[in-house]
Design an enzyme around this catalytic site. Structure first.
Site, PDB file in Angstrom:
ATOM      1  N   HIS A 176      -2.306   5.090   4.822  1.00  0.00           N
ATOM      2  CA  HIS A 176      -0.913   5.286   4.402  1.00  0.00           C
ATOM      3  C   HIS A 176      -0.005   5.551   5.595  1.00  0.00           C
ATOM      4  O   HIS A 176      -0.420   6.123   6.597  1.00  0.00           O
ATOM      5  CB  HIS A 176      -0.767   6.365   3.313  1.00  0.00           C
ATOM      6  CG  HIS A 176      -0.971   7.777   3.736  1.00  0.00           C
ATOM      7  ND1 HIS A 176      -1.777   8.656   3.045  1.00  0.00           N
ATOM      8  CD2 HIS A 176      -0.466   8.498   4.754  1.00  0.00           C
ATOM      9  CE1 HIS A 176      -1.746   9.836   3.623  1.00  0.00           C
ATOM     10  NE2 HIS A 176      -0.970   9.774   4.666  1.00  0.00           N
ATOM     11  N   ASP A 217       9.309  11.411   4.719  1.00  0.00           N
ATOM     12  CA  ASP A 217       8.864  11.780   3.369  1.00  0.00           C
ATOM     13  C   ASP A 217       8.969  13.280   3.087  1.00  0.00           C
ATOM     14  O   ASP A 217       9.192  14.086   3.994  1.00  0.00           O
ATOM     15  CB  ASP A 217       7.409  11.314   3.164  1.00  0.00           C
ATOM     16  CG  ASP A 217       6.519  11.632   4.360  1.00  0.00           C
ATOM     17  OD1 ASP A 217       6.902  12.465   5.192  1.00  0.00           O
ATOM     18  OD2 ASP A 217       5.431  11.034   4.458  1.00  0.00           O
ATOM     19  N   GLU A 252       0.935   5.028  -0.121  1.00  0.00           N
ATOM     20  CA  GLU A 252      -0.512   5.010  -0.320  1.00  0.00           C
ATOM     21  C   GLU A 252      -0.988   3.565  -0.573  1.00  0.00           C
ATOM     22  O   GLU A 252      -0.168   2.681  -0.860  1.00  0.00           O
ATOM     23  CB  GLU A 252      -0.855   5.881  -1.546  1.00  0.00           C
ATOM     24  CG  GLU A 252      -0.495   7.366  -1.388  1.00  0.00           C
ATOM     25  CD  GLU A 252      -1.546   8.176  -0.631  1.00  0.00           C
ATOM     26  OE1 GLU A 252      -2.155   7.656   0.325  1.00  0.00           O
ATOM     27  OE2 GLU A 252      -1.749   9.341  -1.015  1.00  0.00           O
ATOM     28  N   ASN A 298      -6.530   6.806   4.817  1.00  0.00           N
ATOM     29  CA  ASN A 298      -6.639   5.651   3.918  1.00  0.00           C
ATOM     30  C   ASN A 298      -5.620   4.564   4.263  1.00  0.00           C
ATOM     31  O   ASN A 298      -5.413   3.631   3.499  1.00  0.00           O
ATOM     32  CB  ASN A 298      -6.472   6.098   2.460  1.00  0.00           C
ATOM     33  CG  ASN A 298      -5.111   6.710   2.189  1.00  0.00           C
ATOM     34  OD1 ASN A 298      -4.261   6.775   3.085  1.00  0.00           O
ATOM     35  ND2 ASN A 298      -4.886   7.166   0.972  1.00  0.00           N
TER      36      ASN A 298
HETATM   37  C1  GLP Z   1       0.782  12.775   6.022  1.00  0.00           C
HETATM   38  C2  GLP Z   1       2.143  12.150   6.282  1.00  0.00           C
HETATM   39  C3  GLP Z   1       2.026  10.915   7.121  1.00  0.00           C
HETATM   40  C4  GLP Z   1       1.094  11.167   8.283  1.00  0.00           C
HETATM   41  C5  GLP Z   1      -0.279  11.480   7.788  1.00  0.00           C
HETATM   42  C6  GLP Z   1      -1.298  11.703   8.888  1.00  0.00           C
HETATM   43  O1  GLP Z   1       0.210  12.390   4.831  1.00  0.00           O
HETATM   44  N1  GLP Z   1       2.873  11.841   5.099  1.00  0.00           N
HETATM   45  O2  GLP Z   1       3.319  10.538   7.558  1.00  0.00           O
HETATM   46  O3  GLP Z   1       1.075  10.057   9.116  1.00  0.00           O
HETATM   47  O4  GLP Z   1      -0.206  12.632   7.011  1.00  0.00           O
HETATM   48  O5  GLP Z   1      -1.510  13.046   9.121  1.00  0.00           O
HETATM   49  P1  GLP Z   1      -2.347  13.671  10.281  1.00  0.00           P
HETATM   50  O6  GLP Z   1      -1.582  13.418  11.526  1.00  0.00           O
HETATM   51  O7  GLP Z   1      -2.408  15.119   9.929  1.00  0.00           O
HETATM   52  O8  GLP Z   1      -3.672  13.024  10.282  1.00  0.00           O
END
Ligand code: GLP
Length: 245
Positions: free
Chosen positions: A145, A74, A150, A143
């Site tokens: 995702h 993404d 989302e 949440n």
């Molecule tokens: C972001 C990314 C996701 C990732 C998520 C978790 O929103 N788009 O791909 O899995 O964060 O992030 P973290 O590892 O900082 O908790």
């Protein structure tokens, strides 16, 4: 602890360090098996130590990325290439700078291109042309995702533009309201999927992902429909699972 059934594997390790190393070894194993693997990559804080380990193993000569292709999940929509908060920049600083990936083997959604429909469609066809993703690496949002799919994202969703929730923007500390993301169906096409979750702030959602109802309310729950998925957690992230209590 290892629990295996036909559909999914759950690996719970003592701490984040061990969980991250386990994920790192699976990636190295994949590359050992197929030197020209196509990897799906994720951003996020959980991935920082994983990329650090991979970079260290590369430094020790234990893994070679010269024939590897990558597709990141993404990018923030409206972020010009290499914006301070862009995920492209995150990947460059945390991973790409430290390994021998060929520049033209790195694939990214261009969040700065207003023709997002074309960008997303081309991404799907580039993945196809590369022969599909061999191993998709995922983190998880609080949440549920995956990528930026989302809650509300459908199982058949493709690469597209999405709205970010206020929670996600807050946790990620960004002003961007939208993002481009591989869809759930794009992710599910990968031959193998690895999801890494660490820390107690992921415990609630991991319980829903693994033990809850499969559906759009928790996009990561769709991974349970995949035939080769491994959920790797530290004890904190697994702390609310029934079987672990
Ligand atoms: C972001 C990314 C996701 C990732 C998520 C978790 O929103 N788009 O791909 O899995 O964060 O992030 P973290 O590892 O900082 O908790």
């Amino acid at each position: 602890m290892f629990i295996k059934n036909i559909k999914m594997e759950i690996v719970i390790l003592k701490n984040a360090d061990k969980a991250t190393k386990y994920a790192t070894f699976l990636i190295i194993k994949q590359i050992g098996k197929k030197k020209n693997s196509t990897l799906g990559l994720a951003s996020g804080r959980t991935m920082v130590p994983l990329y650090k380990f991979l970079t260290e193993y590369y430094g020790m000569g234990r893994v070679d990325f010269s024939k590897i292709k990558t597709f990141n999940l993404d990018e923030y929509y409206g972020s010009a290439f290499f914006d301070k908060k862009s995920l492209r920049r995150f990947m460059q600083e945390n991973f790409f700078n430290g390994v021998n990936l060929a520049e033209n083997s790195i694939n990214f959604l261009d969040g700065g291109d207003k023709k997002w429909r074309v960008v997303c469609k081309n991404y799907e066809s580039e993945i196809r042309k590369a022969g599909g993703i061999d191993l998709q690496i995922l983190g998880i949002g609080r949440n549920g995702h995956i990528g930026f799919n989302e809650p509300g994202s459908l199982e058949n969703s493709k690469t597209r533009k999405v709205k970010l929730t206020g929670e996600t923007r807050g946790v990620n500390g960004v002003k961007y309201k939208e993002a481009l993301t591989m869809g759930i169906s794009t992710i599910l096409k990968a031959r193998k999927i690895l999801l890494l979750a660490a820390g107690k702030e992921k415990a609630e959602i991991m319980k829903k992902v693994i033990e809850g109802k499969i559906g759009k309310e928790v996009p990561a729950s769709f991974l349970r429909n995949h035939k080769d998925v491994v959920f790797i957690m530290d004890r904190e992230a697994a702390g609310r699972l029934k079987r672990f209590k």
